[in-house]
Design a protein around this motif. Sequence first.
Motif, PDB file in Angstrom:
ATOM      1  N   GLU A  89     -11.034   1.417  11.030  1.00 57.36           N
ATOM      2  CA  GLU A  89     -12.163   0.560  10.684  1.00 57.36           C
ATOM      3  C   GLU A  89     -13.223   1.325   9.899  1.00 57.36           C
ATOM      4  O   GLU A  89     -13.909   0.761   9.041  1.00 57.36           O
ATOM      5  N   GLN A  90     -13.331   2.629  10.157  1.00 60.50           N
ATOM      6  CA  GLN A  90     -14.349   3.449   9.488  1.00 60.50           C
ATOM      7  C   GLN A  90     -14.123   3.562   7.974  1.00 60.50           C
ATOM      8  O   GLN A  90     -15.023   3.963   7.237  1.00 60.50           O
ATOM      9  N   THR A  91     -12.928   3.201   7.517  1.00 61.89           N
ATOM     10  CA  THR A  91     -12.643   3.247   6.082  1.00 61.89           C
ATOM     11  C   THR A  91     -13.582   2.335   5.301  1.00 61.89           C
ATOM     12  O   THR A  91     -13.825   2.552   4.108  1.00 61.89           O
ATOM     13  N   GLU A  92     -14.139   1.331   5.973  1.00 59.83           N
ATOM     14  CA  GLU A  92     -15.037   0.389   5.300  1.00 59.83           C
ATOM     15  C   GLU A  92     -16.242   1.093   4.692  1.00 59.83           C
ATOM     16  O   GLU A  92     -16.811   0.614   3.707  1.00 59.83           O
ATOM     17  N   ARG A  93     -16.633   2.248   5.232  1.00 56.38           N
ATOM     18  CA  ARG A  93     -17.799   2.944   4.674  1.00 56.38           C
ATOM     19  C   ARG A  93     -17.544   3.445   3.256  1.00 56.38           C
ATOM     20  O   ARG A  93     -18.475   3.809   2.537  1.00 56.38           O
ATOM     21  N   HIS A  94     -16.279   3.466   2.854  1.00 53.91           N
ATOM     22  CA  HIS A  94     -15.929   3.899   1.497  1.00 53.91           C
ATOM     23  C   HIS A  94     -15.747   2.725   0.539  1.00 53.91           C
ATOM     24  O   HIS A  94     -15.354   2.936  -0.608  1.00 53.91           O
ATOM     25  N   ASN A  95     -16.018   1.530   0.997  1.00 46.08           N
ATOM     26  CA  ASN A  95     -15.738   0.363   0.146  1.00 46.08           C
ATOM     27  C   ASN A  95     -16.969  -0.056  -0.638  1.00 46.08           C
ATOM     28  O   ASN A  95     -17.391  -1.213  -0.613  1.00 46.08           O
ATOM     29  N   HIS A  96     -17.538   0.886  -1.404  1.00 45.21           N
ATOM     30  CA  HIS A  96     -18.718   0.599  -2.218  1.00 45.21           C
ATOM     31  C   HIS A  96     -18.354  -0.350  -3.363  1.00 45.21           C
ATOM     32  O   HIS A  96     -17.270  -0.244  -3.947  1.00 45.21           O
ATOM     33  N   PRO A  97     -19.242  -1.262  -3.727  1.00 45.28           N
ATOM     34  CA  PRO A  97     -18.931  -2.201  -4.816  1.00 45.28           C
ATOM     35  C   PRO A  97     -18.908  -1.559  -6.197  1.00 45.28           C
ATOM     36  O   PRO A  97     -18.238  -2.064  -7.100  1.00 45.28           O
ATOM     37  N   ASP A  98     -19.626  -0.458  -6.366  1.00 47.57           N
ATOM     38  CA  ASP A  98     -19.700   0.162  -7.686  1.00 47.57           C
ATOM     39  C   ASP A  98     -19.579   1.689  -7.553  1.00 47.57           C
ATOM     40  O   ASP A  98     -20.556   2.422  -7.743  1.00 47.57           O
ATOM     41  N   PRO A  99     -18.384   2.186  -7.255  1.00 52.09           N
ATOM     42  CA  PRO A  99     -18.215   3.623  -7.008  1.00 52.09           C
ATOM     43  C   PRO A  99     -18.225   4.437  -8.292  1.00 52.09           C
ATOM     44  O   PRO A  99     -17.917   3.939  -9.378  1.00 52.09           O
ATOM     45  N   GLY A 100     -18.567   5.700  -8.149  1.00 55.14           N
ATOM     46  CA  GLY A 100     -18.489   6.622  -9.274  1.00 55.14           C
ATOM     47  C   GLY A 100     -17.086   7.190  -9.425  1.00 55.14           C
ATOM     48  O   GLY A 100     -16.221   7.007  -8.564  1.00 55.14           O
ATOM     49  N   ALA A 101     -16.863   7.901 -10.520  1.00 51.88           N
ATOM     50  CA  ALA A 101     -15.528   8.444 -10.809  1.00 51.88           C
ATOM     51  C   ALA A 101     -15.067   9.407  -9.727  1.00 51.88           C
ATOM     52  O   ALA A 101     -13.891   9.402  -9.332  1.00 51.88           O
ATOM     53  N   ALA A 102     -15.955  10.223  -9.213  1.00 56.09           N
ATOM     54  CA  ALA A 102     -15.573  11.195  -8.187  1.00 56.09           C
ATOM     55  C   ALA A 102     -15.057  10.497  -6.937  1.00 56.09           C
ATOM     56  O   ALA A 102     -14.084  10.939  -6.316  1.00 56.09           O
ATOM     57  N   GLN A 103     -15.689   9.395  -6.572  1.00 59.80           N
ATOM     58  CA  GLN A 103     -15.241   8.641  -5.406  1.00 59.80           C
ATOM     59  C   GLN A 103     -13.887   7.988  -5.651  1.00 59.80           C
ATOM     60  O   GLN A 103     -13.018   7.977  -4.785  1.00 59.80           O
ATOM     61  N   LEU A 104     -13.686   7.448  -6.848  1.00 63.82           N
ATOM     62  CA  LEU A 104     -12.445   6.740  -7.149  1.00 63.82           C
ATOM     63  C   LEU A 104     -11.224   7.648  -7.106  1.00 63.82           C
ATOM     64  O   LEU A 104     -10.133   7.210  -6.740  1.00 63.82           O
ATOM     65  N   TYR A 105     -11.372   8.896  -7.481  1.00 70.46           N
ATOM     66  CA  TYR A 105     -10.218   9.771  -7.621  1.00 70.46           C
ATOM     67  C   TYR A 105      -9.867  10.540  -6.335  1.00 70.46           C
ATOM     68  O   TYR A 105      -8.935  11.334  -6.338  1.00 70.46           O
ATOM     69  N   ARG A 106     -10.609  10.293  -5.244  1.00 70.76           N
ATOM     70  CA  ARG A 106     -10.337  11.056  -4.023  1.00 70.76           C
ATOM     71  C   ARG A 106      -8.950  10.760  -3.459  1.00 70.76           C
ATOM     72  O   ARG A 106      -8.263  11.654  -2.989  1.00 70.76           O
ATOM     73  N   LEU A 107      -8.534   9.505  -3.483  1.00 70.88           N
ATOM     74  CA  LEU A 107      -7.201   9.184  -2.976  1.00 70.88           C
ATOM     75  C   LEU A 107      -6.125   9.821  -3.849  1.00 70.88           C
ATOM     76  O   LEU A 107      -5.147  10.388  -3.335  1.00 70.88           O
ATOM     77  N   ASP A 108      -6.287   9.737  -5.147  1.00 74.86           N
ATOM     78  CA  ASP A 108      -5.322  10.345  -6.061  1.00 74.86           C
ATOM     79  C   ASP A 108      -5.220  11.850  -5.816  1.00 74.86           C
ATOM     80  O   ASP A 108      -4.120  12.413  -5.761  1.00 74.86           O
ATOM     81  N   ARG A 109      -6.355  12.502  -5.637  1.00 76.85           N
ATOM     82  CA  ARG A 109      -6.346  13.938  -5.355  1.00 76.85           C
ATOM     83  C   ARG A 109      -5.618  14.230  -4.051  1.00 76.85           C
ATOM     84  O   ARG A 109      -4.837  15.182  -3.953  1.00 76.85           O
ATOM     85  N   ALA A 110      -5.851  13.402  -3.035  1.00 83.08           N
ATOM     86  CA  ALA A 110      -5.186  13.606  -1.746  1.00 83.08           C
ATOM     87  C   ALA A 110      -3.677  13.457  -1.872  1.00 83.08           C
ATOM     88  O   ALA A 110      -2.907  14.266  -1.324  1.00 83.08           O
ATOM     89  N   LEU A 111      -3.227  12.445  -2.604  1.00 91.72           N
ATOM     90  CA  LEU A 111      -1.785  12.234  -2.754  1.00 91.72           C
ATOM     91  C   LEU A 111      -1.139  13.337  -3.575  1.00 91.72           C
ATOM     92  O   LEU A 111       0.026  13.697  -3.336  1.00 91.72           O
ATOM     93  N   GLN A 112      -1.867  13.861  -4.540  1.00 88.43           N
ATOM     94  CA  GLN A 112      -1.309  14.955  -5.333  1.00 88.43           C
ATOM     95  C   GLN A 112      -1.057  16.198  -4.482  1.00 88.43           C
ATOM     96  O   GLN A 112      -0.187  17.009  -4.805  1.00 88.43           O
ATOM     97  N   ARG A 113      -1.803  16.327  -3.387  1.00 84.63           N
ATOM     98  CA  ARG A 113      -1.559  17.443  -2.466  1.00 84.63           C
ATOM     99  C   ARG A 113      -0.165  17.356  -1.857  1.00 84.63           C
ATOM    100  O   ARG A 113       0.403  18.353  -1.407  1.00 84.63           O
ATOM    101  N   LEU A 114       0.393  16.132  -1.834  1.00 92.79           N
ATOM    102  CA  LEU A 114       1.697  15.906  -1.207  1.00 92.79           C
ATOM    103  C   LEU A 114       2.826  15.779  -2.224  1.00 92.79           C
ATOM    104  O   LEU A 114       3.978  15.589  -1.839  1.00 92.79           O
ATOM    105  N   ALA A 115       2.503  15.853  -3.503  1.00 93.38           N
ATOM    106  CA  ALA A 115       3.487  15.547  -4.546  1.00 93.38           C
ATOM    107  C   ALA A 115       4.642  16.530  -4.583  1.00 93.38           C
ATOM    108  O   ALA A 115       5.766  16.178  -4.909  1.00 93.38           O
ATOM    109  N   GLY A 116       4.396  17.774  -4.263  1.00 86.44           N
ATOM    110  CA  GLY A 116       5.471  18.764  -4.293  1.00 86.44           C
ATOM    111  C   GLY A 116       5.108  19.972  -3.465  1.00 86.44           C
ATOM    112  O   GLY A 116       3.946  20.349  -3.366  1.00 86.44           O
ATOM    113  N   GLU A 117       6.088  20.559  -2.814  1.00 84.86           N
ATOM    114  CA  GLU A 117       5.869  21.749  -2.011  1.00 84.86           C
ATOM    115  C   GLU A 117       6.837  22.829  -2.448  1.00 84.86           C
ATOM    116  O   GLU A 117       7.985  22.541  -2.814  1.00 84.86           O
TER     117      GLU A 117
END
Length: 276
Positions: A89-117
């Motif tokens: 439920e706490q994920t809702e705190r990240h649901n800003h209506p007008d996020p900046g670029a740094a906020q938008l790319y956090r998920l992409d950055r997290a997934l890239q950590r898992l892309a290859g080992e």
Amino acid sequence: MQVVATLSLKGGVGKTTVALGLAGAAQRHGVSTLVVDLDPQANATTALDPEPTTATVADVLDEPRRAVVERAIAPSAWGEGLDVLVGAEQTERHNHPDPGAAQLYRLDRALQRLAGELITDDSGGSEHAEERYRLVIVDCPPSLGQLTRSALSAADRAILVTDPTMFSVSGVQRAFDAVQTERERSNDRLQPLGVLVNRVRPRNTEHEFRISELRELFGPLVFNSVLPDRSAVQQAQGACLPIQAWDTPGAREISAVFTALLGRVLRSASRPAASA
């Protein structure tokens, strides 16, 4: 690693059902998969029943470091080959209506950590990158705020989910526009995979009319196969089991649609995105 977002800007159409059905098909066919539960309702997490974690996707969006990502991932109770980046439920705190670029790319950055080992072979010789997950499925909330836009910024393909009601056309159009906008703004590899119509009742005149309307407007983007309205979906989810494990005629009918959808997802991974 192919990242697919299940998307609807209209609530109650079965978006999470599609994410879970696709995950179940991937597991059945031996495709290593991670489900990312971005919806603050965390229904996908509940259905997948993962082991307890010391972090959630909300913490990952606070700080997308590898250590935090790992603490938020747990095996699904469905069995081997299917993990969950757990929602909260706490994920809702990240649901800003007008996020900046740094906020938008956090998920992409997290997934890239898992892309290859880097994996060392048994002889202690050369290292090579090994794919941990072949498929990542992101279940989005039914709104166009930071969470959904984060998913689209990280995704390769988007599945637009709808139902055959009078509001379906406007809902699909809004979702399609969101995909196109995010592709132009932040993610040029993003493409709509297609429109999947859920909860279709056979021989229902209104449903047939709405599906025809969708096909007239969106053409081949609308999948030929639709998901029928079957009680097996609720029964399987209530038992925290994949629809593929529910042995009824309705469940087998739905499973076949998800197998075809998985094939389309995997084939799209080998095709380059069209240029903008």
